[in-house]
Design an enzyme around this catalytic site. Structure first.
Site, PDB file in Angstrom:
ATOM      1  N   LYS A  24      -1.940  15.590  -9.212  1.00 58.92           N
ATOM      2  CA  LYS A  24      -1.270  15.343 -10.484  1.00 58.92           C
ATOM      3  C   LYS A  24      -0.431  16.547 -10.914  1.00 58.92           C
ATOM      4  O   LYS A  24       0.577  16.392 -11.603  1.00 58.92           O
ATOM      5  CB  LYS A  24      -2.294  14.981 -11.564  1.00 58.92           C
ATOM      6  CG  LYS A  24      -2.961  13.620 -11.344  1.00 58.92           C
ATOM      7  CD  LYS A  24      -1.944  12.473 -11.281  1.00 58.92           C
ATOM      8  CE  LYS A  24      -2.596  11.105 -11.436  1.00 58.92           C
ATOM      9  NZ  LYS A  24      -1.645  10.000 -11.262  1.00 58.92           N
TER      10      LYS A  24
ATOM     11  N   TYR B 243      -7.569  15.616  -7.072  1.00 54.81           N
ATOM     12  CA  TYR B 243      -6.833  14.848  -8.081  1.00 54.81           C
ATOM     13  C   TYR B 243      -5.943  15.783  -8.914  1.00 54.81           C
ATOM     14  O   TYR B 243      -4.780  15.486  -9.165  1.00 54.81           O
ATOM     15  CB  TYR B 243      -7.848  14.117  -8.964  1.00 54.81           C
ATOM     16  CG  TYR B 243      -7.267  13.185  -9.999  1.00 54.81           C
ATOM     17  CD1 TYR B 243      -6.800  11.921  -9.649  1.00 54.81           C
ATOM     18  CD2 TYR B 243      -7.203  13.556 -11.346  1.00 54.81           C
ATOM     19  CE1 TYR B 243      -6.284  11.049 -10.610  1.00 54.81           C
ATOM     20  CE2 TYR B 243      -6.701  12.692 -12.307  1.00 54.81           C
ATOM     21  CZ  TYR B 243      -6.244  11.445 -11.939  1.00 54.81           C
ATOM     22  OH  TYR B 243      -5.741  10.586 -12.895  1.00 54.81           O
TER      23      TYR B 243
ATOM     24  N   ASP C 230       0.860  -1.187   0.000  1.00 51.68           N
ATOM     25  CA  ASP C 230       0.000   0.000   0.000  1.00 51.68           C
ATOM     26  C   ASP C 230       0.897   1.238   0.000  1.00 51.68           C
ATOM     27  O   ASP C 230       1.646   1.463   0.967  1.00 51.68           O
ATOM     28  CB  ASP C 230      -0.885  -0.045   1.269  1.00 51.68           C
ATOM     29  CG  ASP C 230      -1.855   1.123   1.342  1.00 51.68           C
ATOM     30  OD1 ASP C 230      -1.634   2.137   0.643  1.00 51.68           O
ATOM     31  OD2 ASP C 230      -2.822   1.029   2.110  1.00 51.68           O
ATOM     32  N   VAL C 231       0.843   2.027  -1.078  1.00 51.12           N
ATOM     33  CA  VAL C 231       1.760   3.172  -1.185  1.00 51.12           C
ATOM     34  C   VAL C 231       1.530   4.228  -0.110  1.00 51.12           C
ATOM     35  O   VAL C 231       2.394   5.067   0.126  1.00 51.12           O
ATOM     36  CB  VAL C 231       1.707   3.843  -2.587  1.00 51.12           C
ATOM     37  CG1 VAL C 231       2.173   2.913  -3.684  1.00 51.12           C
ATOM     38  CG2 VAL C 231       0.339   4.420  -2.897  1.00 51.12           C
TER      39      VAL C 231
ATOM     40  N   THR D 170      -9.852   2.659 -19.359  1.00 54.54           N
ATOM     41  CA  THR D 170      -9.610   1.750 -18.229  1.00 54.54           C
ATOM     42  C   THR D 170     -10.838   1.834 -17.315  1.00 54.54           C
ATOM     43  O   THR D 170     -11.707   2.695 -17.520  1.00 54.54           O
ATOM     44  CB  THR D 170      -8.372   2.148 -17.390  1.00 54.54           C
ATOM     45  OG1 THR D 170      -8.653   3.403 -16.771  1.00 54.54           O
ATOM     46  CG2 THR D 170      -7.108   2.246 -18.215  1.00 54.54           C
ATOM     47  N   ASP D 171     -10.872   0.978 -16.291  1.00 55.96           N
ATOM     48  CA  ASP D 171     -12.012   1.013 -15.374  1.00 55.96           C
ATOM     49  C   ASP D 171     -12.159   2.394 -14.746  1.00 55.96           C
ATOM     50  O   ASP D 171     -13.261   2.891 -14.542  1.00 55.96           O
ATOM     51  CB  ASP D 171     -11.830  -0.036 -14.259  1.00 55.96           C
ATOM     52  CG  ASP D 171     -11.996  -1.436 -14.816  1.00 55.96           C
ATOM     53  OD1 ASP D 171     -12.503  -1.559 -15.959  1.00 55.96           O
ATOM     54  OD2 ASP D 171     -11.604  -2.399 -14.125  1.00 55.96           O
TER      55      ASP D 171
ATOM     56  N   SER E  74      -1.217  13.302 -15.648  1.00 56.30           N
ATOM     57  CA  SER E  74      -2.590  13.303 -16.178  1.00 56.30           C
ATOM     58  C   SER E  74      -2.822  14.590 -16.968  1.00 56.30           C
ATOM     59  O   SER E  74      -2.059  15.559 -16.834  1.00 56.30           O
ATOM     60  CB  SER E  74      -3.547  13.251 -14.979  1.00 56.30           C
ATOM     61  OG  SER E  74      -4.840  13.654 -15.339  1.00 56.30           O
TER      62      SER E  74
ATOM     63  N   ASN F  67       2.775   4.716 -10.499  1.00 54.77           N
ATOM     64  CA  ASN F  67       1.519   4.708 -11.248  1.00 54.77           C
ATOM     65  C   ASN F  67       0.276   4.590 -10.358  1.00 54.77           C
ATOM     66  O   ASN F  67      -0.809   5.012 -10.750  1.00 54.77           O
ATOM     67  CB  ASN F  67       1.564   3.533 -12.244  1.00 54.77           C
ATOM     68  CG  ASN F  67       0.204   3.187 -12.795  1.00 54.77           C
ATOM     69  OD1 ASN F  67      -0.326   3.892 -13.651  1.00 54.77           O
ATOM     70  ND2 ASN F  67      -0.387   2.100 -12.291  1.00 54.77           N
TER      71      ASN F  67
HETATM   72  P1  NDP Z   1      -6.839   1.628 -12.087  1.00 59.22           P
HETATM   73  O1  NDP Z   1      -7.853   1.936 -11.040  1.00 59.22           O
HETATM   74  O2  NDP Z   1      -7.009   0.449 -12.951  1.00 59.22           O
HETATM   75  O3  NDP Z   1      -5.409   1.514 -11.439  1.00 59.22           O
HETATM   76  C1  NDP Z   1      -5.019   2.100 -10.260  1.00 59.22           C
HETATM   77  C2  NDP Z   1      -4.093   1.108  -9.570  1.00 59.22           C
HETATM   78  O4  NDP Z   1      -3.530   1.723  -8.431  1.00 59.22           O
HETATM   79  C3  NDP Z   1      -4.831  -0.145  -9.127  1.00 59.22           C
HETATM   80  O5  NDP Z   1      -4.128  -1.293  -9.569  1.00 59.22           O
HETATM   81  C4  NDP Z   1      -4.824  -0.056  -7.607  1.00 59.22           C
HETATM   82  O6  NDP Z   1      -4.700  -1.351  -7.040  1.00 59.22           O
HETATM   83  C5  NDP Z   1      -3.575   0.800  -7.363  1.00 59.22           C
HETATM   84  N1  NDP Z   1      -3.659   1.540  -6.105  1.00 59.22           N
HETATM   85  C6  NDP Z   1      -4.596   2.433  -5.726  1.00 59.22           C
HETATM   86  N2  NDP Z   1      -4.339   2.856  -4.479  1.00 59.22           N
HETATM   87  C7  NDP Z   1      -3.215   2.222  -4.081  1.00 59.22           C
HETATM   88  C8  NDP Z   1      -2.456   2.214  -2.896  1.00 59.22           C
HETATM   89  N3  NDP Z   1      -2.783   2.964  -1.824  1.00 59.22           N
HETATM   90  N4  NDP Z   1      -1.353   1.448  -2.827  1.00 59.22           N
HETATM   91  C9  NDP Z   1      -0.983   0.660  -3.871  1.00 59.22           C
HETATM   92  N5  NDP Z   1      -1.655   0.615  -5.012  1.00 59.22           N
HETATM   93  C10 NDP Z   1      -2.767   1.374  -5.116  1.00 59.22           C
HETATM   94  O7  NDP Z   1      -6.720   2.977 -12.944  1.00 59.22           O
HETATM   95  P2  NDP Z   1      -5.785   3.398 -14.155  1.00 59.22           P
HETATM   96  O8  NDP Z   1      -4.988   2.278 -14.641  1.00 59.22           O
HETATM   97  O9  NDP Z   1      -6.621   4.156 -15.072  1.00 59.22           O
HETATM   98  O10 NDP Z   1      -4.821   4.462 -13.445  1.00 59.22           O
HETATM   99  C11 NDP Z   1      -3.425   4.283 -13.258  1.00 59.22           C
HETATM  100  C12 NDP Z   1      -2.772   5.625 -13.080  1.00 59.22           C
HETATM  101  O11 NDP Z   1      -2.919   6.384 -14.279  1.00 59.22           O
HETATM  102  C13 NDP Z   1      -3.370   6.483 -11.960  1.00 59.22           C
HETATM  103  O12 NDP Z   1      -2.361   7.174 -11.288  1.00 59.22           O
HETATM  104  C14 NDP Z   1      -4.267   7.442 -12.711  1.00 59.22           C
HETATM  105  O13 NDP Z   1      -4.440   8.625 -11.999  1.00 59.22           O
HETATM  106  C15 NDP Z   1      -3.447   7.654 -13.979  1.00 59.22           C
HETATM  107  N6  NDP Z   1      -4.190   8.152 -15.120  1.00 59.22           N
HETATM  108  C16 NDP Z   1      -5.185   7.389 -15.714  1.00 59.22           C
HETATM  109  C17 NDP Z   1      -5.835   7.870 -16.839  1.00 59.22           C
HETATM  110  C18 NDP Z   1      -6.888   7.095 -17.546  1.00 59.22           C
HETATM  111  O14 NDP Z   1      -7.467   7.602 -18.504  1.00 59.22           O
HETATM  112  N7  NDP Z   1      -7.166   5.857 -17.157  1.00 59.22           N
HETATM  113  C19 NDP Z   1      -5.519   9.188 -17.395  1.00 59.22           C
HETATM  114  C20 NDP Z   1      -4.465   9.868 -16.711  1.00 59.22           C
HETATM  115  C21 NDP Z   1      -3.829   9.356 -15.616  1.00 59.22           C
HETATM  116  P3  NDP Z   1      -5.311  -1.725  -5.604  1.00 59.22           P
HETATM  117  O15 NDP Z   1      -6.635  -1.038  -5.490  1.00 59.22           O
HETATM  118  O16 NDP Z   1      -5.383  -3.220  -5.604  1.00 59.22           O
HETATM  119  O17 NDP Z   1      -4.311  -1.220  -4.607  1.00 59.22           O
END
Ligand code: NDP
Length: 276
Positions: free
Chosen positions: A183, A179, A87-88, A214-215, A166, A114
């Protein structure tokens, strides 16, 4: 790399090139000596980046909170991938994670910050608690991990730290005040870290993905066709991005091909940031 299958295909040919282009071997776009730690690697963009880095030859370690998700993601990539639940926001645990990865797999040469959470809420309804949660995940979490990997990278005079920023780092978007603040802080962190670390051989950059399927984006868009139209109308390439669009850009910025690039925020957005 075969872009269709994301399988590594490059092989040294007789004339000393990989056969895909005329660049002399070793191909600067490959990551064969690299070990990448990717936070949030279990889903979405993190998983896509992990898949692309692995296809370019890197070993990848995925970190996130959900162990099942990580396990599945690593299995889908294959033997080059492993994972650690992490957990980050547990900032003081970052050095221990880096140590564990180092002892088991060797030194981390690429860190991709990420992991992220989205928060869509009007600014006037955003509480201090909401704000802190988003800032801690994105800003403090990525700083803690960067701080933990940097000394070893600097000692080896080599390494790449990549932040996933972002469009909210670049321009104003309603209902995402925390957010956007998080960012936008990445942009400052990338510049500050690049000035401190790059004299020691460590490159620090960011990708600024546009709207990628993405989701996280699907949830943010749900029931909001007007927002979808607004995004597509301002995107010259007329489509949402795919996770692999971001993955391939991450390969480039992490690879020796980008060896003179540090301190930049690269939009991967089909032109959304310059569209009118
Ligand atoms: P997802 O929700 O699929 O991915 C986010 C990931 O972060 C998950 O795997 C989650 O895993 C992990 N995460 C969240 N909180 C924590 C935590 N406290 N510790 C460790 N891991 C954590 O979304 P995206 O893939 O879309 O997003 C990935 C990144 O890209 C993010 O930073 C998002 O802001 C950025 N982004 C996305 C865009 C898009 O269009 N999709 C556009 C611009 C930026 P788990 O919950 O299991 O911990």
């Amino acid at each position: 790399m075969n872009l269709g299958t994301m399988e590594p295909t490059a092989e040294k040919s007789e004339n000393g090139t990989c056969g895909l282009c005329e660049v002399k071997w070793p191909c600067p776009f490959l990551l064969e000596d690299d070990l990448a730690l990717i936070t949030g690697g279990g889903s979405g963009l993190g998983l896509a980046m992990a898949r692309c880095l692995a296809a370019a030859g890197a070993r990848v370690v995925l970190a996130g909170r959900g162990e099942d998700k990580l396990k599945q993601a690593a299995a889908s990539i294959g033997p080059r991938a492993d994972y650690y639940p992490f957990d980050v926001t547990k900032l003081h645990e970052a050095p221990a994670l880096v140590d564990k990865v180092d002892k088991r797999f060797g030194p981390i040469t690429v860190l991709i910050n990420n992991a992220g959470i989205h928060l869509k809420k009007p600014a006037v309804e955003t509480t201090e608690e909401d704000f802190l949660k988003v800032l801690t995940t994105h800003v403090l979490g990525s700083h803690a991990l960067s701080r933990a990997v940097a000394p070893e990278m600097m000692a080896r005079r080599s390494g790449s730290i990549l932040f996933i920023a972002s469009m909210a780092s670049l321009f104003g978007i309603p209902n995402v005040v925390a957010y956007s603040a998080a960012k936008s802080a990445y942009v400052g962190m990338v510049r500050a870290l690049a000035t401190e670390l790059s004299p020691h051989g460590v490159r620090v950059n960011a990708l600024a993905p546009g709207w990628i399927e993405t989701d996280m984006t699907r949830n943010a868009m749900q029931g909001d066709p007007e927002r979808q139209k607004k995004i597509l109308d301002r995107t010259p390439m007329g489509r949402f991005g795919t996770p692999d669009d971001v993955g391939l850009a991450a390969v480039y910025l992490s690879s020796p091909a980008a060896k003179f690039i540090t301190g930049v925020v690269l939009p991967v957005d089909g032109g959304a940031s310059i569209g009118f």
